[in-house]
Motif scaffolding. Sequence first.
Motif, PDB file in Angstrom:
ATOM      1  N   ALA A  23      -8.482 -26.714   7.565  1.00  8.97           N
ATOM      2  CA  ALA A  23      -8.770 -27.444   6.261  1.00  8.97           C
ATOM      3  C   ALA A  23      -7.494 -27.809   5.786  1.00  8.97           C
ATOM      4  O   ALA A  23      -7.485 -28.852   5.021  1.00  8.97           O
ATOM      5  N   TYR A  24      -6.480 -27.118   5.684  1.00  9.65           N
ATOM      6  CA  TYR A  24      -5.323 -27.665   5.406  1.00  9.65           C
ATOM      7  C   TYR A  24      -4.572 -28.747   6.109  1.00  9.65           C
ATOM      8  O   TYR A  24      -4.327 -29.722   5.355  1.00  9.65           O
ATOM      9  N   ILE A  25      -4.891 -29.018   7.406  1.00  8.17           N
ATOM     10  CA  ILE A  25      -4.232 -30.107   8.225  1.00  8.17           C
ATOM     11  C   ILE A  25      -5.208 -31.361   7.894  1.00  8.17           C
ATOM     12  O   ILE A  25      -4.575 -32.370   7.612  1.00  8.17           O
ATOM     13  N   CYS A  26      -6.527 -30.874   7.706  1.00  8.83           N
ATOM     14  CA  CYS A  26      -7.530 -32.203   7.688  1.00  8.83           C
ATOM     15  C   CYS A  26      -7.179 -32.781   6.010  1.00  8.83           C
ATOM     16  O   CYS A  26      -7.243 -33.854   5.968  1.00  8.83           O
ATOM     17  N   GLY A  27      -6.901 -31.825   5.169  1.00 10.52           N
ATOM     18  CA  GLY A  27      -7.047 -32.206   3.894  1.00 10.52           C
ATOM     19  C   GLY A  27      -5.796 -33.159   3.713  1.00 10.52           C
ATOM     20  O   GLY A  27      -5.905 -33.910   2.992  1.00 10.52           O
ATOM     21  N   ILE A  28      -4.649 -32.737   4.296  1.00 10.33           N
ATOM     22  CA  ILE A  28      -3.420 -33.566   4.340  1.00 10.33           C
ATOM     23  C   ILE A  28      -3.616 -34.859   4.830  1.00 10.33           C
ATOM     24  O   ILE A  28      -3.231 -35.902   4.302  1.00 10.33           O
ATOM     25  N   ALA A  29      -4.603 -34.810   6.057  1.00 10.58           N
ATOM     26  CA  ALA A  29      -4.366 -36.219   6.731  1.00 10.58           C
ATOM     27  C   ALA A  29      -5.536 -37.159   6.236  1.00 10.58           C
ATOM     28  O   ALA A  29      -5.331 -38.404   6.109  1.00 10.58           O
ATOM     29  N   PHE A  30      -6.539 -36.451   5.917  1.00  8.19           N
ATOM     30  CA  PHE A  30      -7.842 -37.313   5.375  1.00  8.19           C
ATOM     31  C   PHE A  30      -8.172 -37.223   3.867  1.00  8.19           C
ATOM     32  O   PHE A  30      -9.084 -37.927   3.361  1.00  8.19           O
ATOM     33  N   GLY A  31      -7.803 -36.285   3.235  1.00  9.36           N
ATOM     34  CA  GLY A  31      -8.308 -35.621   2.029  1.00  9.36           C
ATOM     35  C   GLY A  31      -8.238 -36.842   1.008  1.00  9.36           C
ATOM     36  O   GLY A  31      -7.033 -37.128   0.719  1.00  9.36           O
ATOM     37  N   ARG A  32      -9.607 -37.159   0.386  1.00 10.70           N
ATOM     38  CA  ARG A  32      -9.493 -38.103  -0.607  1.00 10.70           C
ATOM     39  C   ARG A  32     -10.465 -37.313  -2.050  1.00 10.70           C
ATOM     40  O   ARG A  32     -10.099 -37.771  -3.232  1.00 10.70           O
ATOM     41  N   THR A  33     -11.450 -36.847  -1.558  1.00  9.52           N
ATOM     42  CA  THR A  33     -12.299 -36.531  -2.668  1.00  9.52           C
ATOM     43  C   THR A  33     -12.271 -34.838  -2.713  1.00  9.52           C
ATOM     44  O   THR A  33     -12.112 -34.169  -1.835  1.00  9.52           O
ATOM     45  N   GLN A  34     -12.103 -34.611  -4.014  1.00 10.35           N
ATOM     46  CA  GLN A  34     -11.949 -33.115  -4.567  1.00 10.35           C
ATOM     47  C   GLN A  34     -13.390 -32.508  -4.329  1.00 10.35           C
ATOM     48  O   GLN A  34     -14.414 -32.890  -4.520  1.00 10.35           O
ATOM     49  N   LEU A  35     -13.093 -31.282  -3.633  1.00 14.67           N
ATOM     50  CA  LEU A  35     -14.473 -30.191  -3.294  1.00 14.67           C
ATOM     51  C   LEU A  35     -14.891 -29.693  -4.490  1.00 14.67           C
ATOM     52  O   LEU A  35     -16.050 -29.554  -4.923  1.00 14.67           O
ATOM     53  N   ILE A  36     -13.995 -28.937  -5.153  1.00 12.14           N
ATOM     54  CA  ILE A  36     -14.501 -27.844  -5.921  1.00 12.14           C
ATOM     55  C   ILE A  36     -13.182 -27.786  -7.169  1.00 12.14           C
ATOM     56  O   ILE A  36     -12.162 -27.739  -6.828  1.00 12.14           O
ATOM     57  N   LYS A  37     -13.487 -27.766  -8.248  1.00 14.76           N
ATOM     58  CA  LYS A  37     -12.710 -27.648  -9.376  1.00 14.76           C
ATOM     59  C   LYS A  37     -11.741 -26.269  -9.616  1.00 14.76           C
ATOM     60  O   LYS A  37     -10.749 -26.286  -9.887  1.00 14.76           O
ATOM     61  N   LEU A  38     -12.505 -25.295  -8.960  1.00 18.18           N
ATOM     62  CA  LEU A  38     -11.778 -24.176  -8.922  1.00 18.18           C
ATOM     63  C   LEU A  38     -10.382 -24.120  -7.989  1.00 18.18           C
ATOM     64  O   LEU A  38      -9.665 -23.320  -8.234  1.00 18.18           O
ATOM     65  N   SER A  39     -10.442 -25.090  -7.147  1.00 18.62           N
ATOM     66  CA  SER A  39      -9.473 -25.128  -6.159  1.00 18.62           C
ATOM     67  C   SER A  39      -9.154 -26.677  -5.847  1.00 18.62           C
ATOM     68  O   SER A  39      -9.624 -27.323  -5.269  1.00 18.62           O
ATOM     69  N   PRO A  40      -8.365 -27.231  -6.970  1.00 19.32           N
ATOM     70  CA  PRO A  40      -8.211 -28.525  -6.897  1.00 19.32           C
ATOM     71  C   PRO A  40      -7.476 -29.143  -5.741  1.00 19.32           C
ATOM     72  O   PRO A  40      -7.929 -30.486  -5.437  1.00 19.32           O
ATOM     73  N   LYS A  41      -6.914 -28.447  -4.746  1.00 21.54           N
ATOM     74  CA  LYS A  41      -6.209 -29.087  -3.485  1.00 21.54           C
ATOM     75  C   LYS A  41      -7.470 -29.125  -2.568  1.00 21.54           C
ATOM     76  O   LYS A  41      -7.301 -29.756  -1.441  1.00 21.54           O
ATOM     77  N   LYS A  42      -8.346 -28.606  -2.643  1.00 19.80           N
ATOM     78  CA  LYS A  42      -9.720 -28.654  -1.707  1.00 19.80           C
ATOM     79  C   LYS A  42     -10.508 -29.657  -1.413  1.00 19.80           C
ATOM     80  O   LYS A  42     -10.602 -30.216  -2.592  1.00 19.80           O
ATOM     81  N   THR A  43     -10.443 -30.427  -0.579  1.00 16.48           N
ATOM     82  CA  THR A  43     -11.227 -31.578  -0.474  1.00 16.48           C
ATOM     83  C   THR A  43     -12.490 -31.771   0.662  1.00 16.48           C
ATOM     84  O   THR A  43     -12.366 -30.944   1.459  1.00 16.48           O
ATOM     85  N   VAL A  44     -13.259 -32.645   0.253  1.00 15.26           N
ATOM     86  CA  VAL A  44     -14.597 -32.792   1.033  1.00 15.26           C
ATOM     87  C   VAL A  44     -14.132 -32.936   2.450  1.00 15.26           C
ATOM     88  O   VAL A  44     -14.709 -32.422   3.553  1.00 15.26           O
ATOM     89  N   GLU A  45     -13.285 -34.039   2.696  1.00  9.79           N
ATOM     90  CA  GLU A  45     -12.854 -34.223   4.198  1.00  9.79           C
ATOM     91  C   GLU A  45     -12.048 -33.204   4.640  1.00  9.79           C
ATOM     92  O   GLU A  45     -12.389 -33.049   5.924  1.00  9.79           O
ATOM     93  N   GLY A  46     -11.289 -32.524   4.036  1.00  6.61           N
ATOM     94  CA  GLY A  46     -10.835 -31.176   4.849  1.00  6.61           C
ATOM     95  C   GLY A  46     -11.765 -30.237   5.025  1.00  6.61           C
ATOM     96  O   GLY A  46     -11.585 -29.441   6.076  1.00  6.61           O
ATOM     97  N   PHE A  47     -12.687 -30.006   4.356  1.00 10.54           N
ATOM     98  CA  PHE A  47     -13.802 -28.995   4.237  1.00 10.54           C
ATOM     99  C   PHE A  47     -14.741 -29.601   5.774  1.00 10.54           C
ATOM    100  O   PHE A  47     -14.970 -28.584   6.406  1.00 10.54           O
ATOM    101  N   VAL A  48     -15.232 -30.647   5.735  1.00  9.87           N
ATOM    102  CA  VAL A  48     -15.888 -31.089   6.772  1.00  9.87           C
ATOM    103  C   VAL A  48     -15.154 -30.991   8.263  1.00  9.87           C
ATOM    104  O   VAL A  48     -15.694 -30.773   9.290  1.00  9.87           O
ATOM    105  N   GLY A  49     -13.674 -31.770   8.204  1.00 10.56           N
ATOM    106  CA  GLY A  49     -13.260 -31.832   9.441  1.00 10.56           C
ATOM    107  C   GLY A  49     -12.636 -30.376   9.904  1.00 10.56           C
ATOM    108  O   GLY A  49     -12.815 -30.344  11.186  1.00 10.56           O
ATOM    109  N   ALA A  50     -12.521 -29.450   9.078  1.00 13.31           N
ATOM    110  CA  ALA A  50     -12.238 -28.053   9.441  1.00 13.31           C
ATOM    111  C   ALA A  50     -13.439 -27.266  10.244  1.00 13.31           C
ATOM    112  O   ALA A  50     -13.396 -26.672  11.135  1.00 13.31           O
ATOM    113  N   TRP A  51     -14.674 -27.794   9.716  1.00 16.30           N
ATOM    114  CA  TRP A  51     -15.775 -27.372  10.201  1.00 16.30           C
ATOM    115  C   TRP A  51     -16.134 -27.739  11.794  1.00 16.30           C
ATOM    116  O   TRP A  51     -16.404 -27.112  12.731  1.00 16.30           O
TER     117      TRP A  51
END
Length: 462
Positions: free
Chosen positions: A238-266
């Motif tokens: 999630a950290y690697i994919c978020g840095i490489a592809f992250g654009r869209t914020q996933l949740i406000k509680l964790s601003p650094k989490k992105t949808v792209e990192g979430f799906v890529g990590a899956w």
Amino acid sequence: MAKPRRGVQFQHRGSNHHNGRRPSISESDSVSEPGSPTGAAMNGKLETSKEEDESPPQSEYEKKKQNFITRAIWTLVMMAAFFTAMFSGHLYIIAIITGIQVMSFKEVIAIANVPSRAKNLRFTRSLNWYFLGTTMYFLYGESVIYYFKHIVLVDKVLLPFATHHRFISFMLYVIGFVFFVGSLQKGHYRFQFTQFAWTHMALYLIVVQAHFVMNNIFEGMIWFFLPASLVITNDIFAYICGIAFGRTQLIKLSPKKTVEGFVGAWVCTIFFGFAMTNVLMRYKYFICPVNDLGANIFTGLECTPNPVFIPQAYHIPSIVTDIPLPGSLHIPSIVHVAPMQFHILVFATFASLIAPFGGFFASGLKRTFKVKDFGESIPGHGGITDRMDCQFIMGFFAFMYYQSFIAVYKANVGDVIQTAIQGLDHEEMVEVVKGLSKHLVNQGVVQETVLECWTGVVGNRR
């Protein structure tokens, strides 16, 4: 009237002396005689202190670099300790889980504690630890009785504790409850009831869930190691994919989490799960339930493998096998796959899409109390709870899924002994033993003299 002269500096207010003091004899000597040894030493100290004062503060980059180095070192230390414990035997992993339970409970309780009020109340912290001890006694006792009933129920000393374990646990809790009510003090009711509720929430979210993680260890090391490794892998990708592809914020509680990192990590976690499962299934040390607490990676374990680990034949529909492929390639009509490879898809999906919400919950909790970390137990990482926030819910899910879809339920020695002890009187137990002895003689397992000896012993007792 004479005008004041400009640029005139008086000696007792000079800039070369501190706090407006007159120079002492030693200071005068050192200043007036710079060539003397004393003066040179003093000048050196002054120059050194001046350089230290003028040295620039540590930059943000240096701080991040130092934190990264500390974090990396302690990550390697924790990994080495974890794998050493896992390969050394189940007891060592159980000891680690116990330590994590206690430390996490301590950290969660601490963030809601008000030291000034706790000092005025004598039994606030004592009750927290008492309820922790009572809960762990109940949960550990349940596990020991369930998995080692063939040992506990035949021991003269342990039998009363095993038979009445739940009642003893309940009475221990009632004692704590009565003591809490008796300790209520006027003017502190709100604080005391808040601590009572907070303690029970911590017990449920940490101690109870960690208990099921421990049960996973008894069912087989794979049910502990695989879910834990899936969570760690998902966090890394999630950290690697978020840095490489992250654009869209996933949740406000964790601003650094992105949808792209979430799906890529899956996706990455699923591939890792397939590969890791294929490796772990080959070793009985991982797939066998615990029947010897002294076993380790070198001695291994022996058991009849759960059918979920045995490859089975699956027929591929003709609509798939008839698809034309270039060259000599073709799709086989039958493939052999272990059912565990399908189950791992569910495990990896939960670890990627649901378990991270345990971390989001922890983030919201920390924001509520305006703290960065739950503690400082691990340098560079924060507290134990900061690293285990997703592991608790993942271990709980692994236990529930295993018991619902994978576990094979059959009678074992412990179940038979428990049924006989709790459901039969002594004479009926003797008849059961005689019947089993006669069956073993007829099957040629034991000699007939054993049955004669047993019959003689029973006859003499009567």
